[in-house]
Design an enzyme around this catalytic site. Sequence first.
Site, PDB file in Angstrom:
ATOM      1  N   THR A  56      26.088   1.554  -7.148  1.00 45.91           N
ATOM      2  CA  THR A  56      26.093   1.416  -5.683  1.00 45.91           C
ATOM      3  C   THR A  56      26.138  -0.046  -5.236  1.00 45.91           C
ATOM      4  OG1 THR A  56      23.678   1.458  -5.651  1.00 45.91           O
ATOM      5  CG2 THR A  56      24.836   3.570  -5.369  1.00 45.91           C
ATOM      6  N   HIS A  77      21.125  11.978 -15.496  1.00 44.10           N
ATOM      7  CA  HIS A  77      19.725  11.833 -15.919  1.00 44.10           C
ATOM      8  C   HIS A  77      18.880  13.091 -15.656  1.00 44.10           C
ATOM      9  CE1 HIS A  77      21.631   8.066 -15.815  1.00 44.10           C
ATOM     10  NE2 HIS A  77      21.213   7.634 -14.654  1.00 44.10           N
ATOM     11  N   ASP A 118      23.018   3.674 -19.881  1.00 50.53           N
ATOM     12  CA  ASP A 118      22.748   3.222 -18.521  1.00 50.53           C
ATOM     13  C   ASP A 118      22.653   1.689 -18.444  1.00 50.53           C
ATOM     14  OD1 ASP A 118      20.318   3.458 -15.874  1.00 50.53           O
ATOM     15  OD2 ASP A 118      22.503   3.528 -15.781  1.00 50.53           O
TER      16      ASP A 118
HETATM   17  O1  LIG Z   1      22.189   3.325 -12.918  1.00 49.14           O
HETATM   18  C1  LIG Z   1      21.679   4.441 -12.706  1.00 49.14           C
HETATM   19  O2  LIG Z   1      22.182   5.500 -13.130  1.00 49.14           O
HETATM   20  C2  LIG Z   1      20.476   4.507 -11.905  1.00 49.14           C
HETATM   21  C3  LIG Z   1      20.262   3.747 -10.771  1.00 49.14           C
HETATM   22  C4  LIG Z   1      21.253   3.040 -10.021  1.00 49.14           C
HETATM   23  C5  LIG Z   1      22.474   3.576  -9.708  1.00 49.14           C
HETATM   24  O3  LIG Z   1      22.846   4.737 -10.138  1.00 49.14           O
HETATM   25  C6  LIG Z   1      23.442   2.856  -8.843  1.00 49.14           C
HETATM   26  O4  LIG Z   1      23.100   1.828  -8.251  1.00 49.14           O
HETATM   27  O5  LIG Z   1      24.569   3.351  -8.744  1.00 49.14           O
HETATM   28  C7  LIG Z   1      18.900   3.747 -10.203  1.00 49.14           C
HETATM   29  O6  LIG Z   1      18.142   4.720 -10.471  1.00 49.14           O
HETATM   30  O7  LIG Z   1      18.537   2.767  -9.509  1.00 49.14           O
END
Ligand SMILES: O=C(O)/C=C(\C=C(/O)C(=O)O)C(=O)O
Length: 291
Positions: free
Chosen positions: A74, A178, A247
């Site tokens: 994100t 997850h 991850d």
């Molecule tokens: O990388 C992951 O899968 C988990 C995280 C972040 C994101 O998924 C992301 O920013 O796209 C999180 O739990 O902060």
Amino acid sequence: MKDADWLDFCPDPSVPGFVPPPGAVDAHCHVFGPGDRFPYAPERKYTPCDAGKDQLFALRDRLGFERSVIVQATCHGADNSALVDALRSAEGRARGVATVRDSVTDAELQALHEAGVRGVRFNFVKRLVDPKPDAYYRAIIERIAPLGWHVVVYFEAADLAERWDFFTSLPTTVVVDHMGRPDVTQPVDGPAFQQFVRLMAEHPNVWSKVSCPERLSRSGPPTYDDVVPFARHLVERFPDRVLWGTDWPHPNLKSHMPDDGALVDVIPRIAPTAELQRKLLVDNPMRLYWA
Ligand SMILES: O=C(O)/C=C(\C=C(/O)C(=O)O)C(=O)O
């Protein structure tokens, strides 16, 4: 500039004791920036350290994996340029899961497909993305259907009941990040995780990544004992619909930063036979991303 409380990825991960089978795929990892070439999204809710493709590919080799599925995080929003750059550098050894908006053009989708993207990600974790109406996601699903892409979803366990009807209405393969983030202080056969198991049992198009013990564990590193029964239950019950990933570079961890080699050494405890390991690490990701 990364967030003040940001934990950087482990600079010297151990070489795992477990040797992944030939052709193994790290099916959930990210690239971050570098920010001076691939600026982070203005709407992001965190600013990571840079973690580029060369470091990702070096980790892949050190851990004994052959291929990568790089998932848009994100912090880059719907700007997939860092992802596409990594895919183009991977010589066919990487596929991608992108983030797109409902305004994405057919030409943009085709370019992503040609670069190696095979799915889109919908992130419902509220601390990461502001929620959008179901219609927004359905519009995107209509756009990607001709490409044969699947959908990756990331959500908190508490949100599963609210999103159940939406998730079970999706026409594509749906891969849950997850394990839907179970509360591992509850029993595997308790109502909360069994609701997630029911989602997979009743909907054969639903898959799960059995990754991220470091995010879920209360017992902690290096073995994450309390997460193992949850992942093993899914691997043994749904051996053809599970994926595994590092991850890396592990965004938004606060308690500790895992040794990636130790994460790989959890694999034989959640997939205790060579056949289950081959399905988890080779057959399933190859069928979904390299068919
Ligand atoms: O990388 C992951 O899968 C988990 C995280 C972040 C994101 O998924 C992301 O920013 O796209 C999180 O739990 O902060």
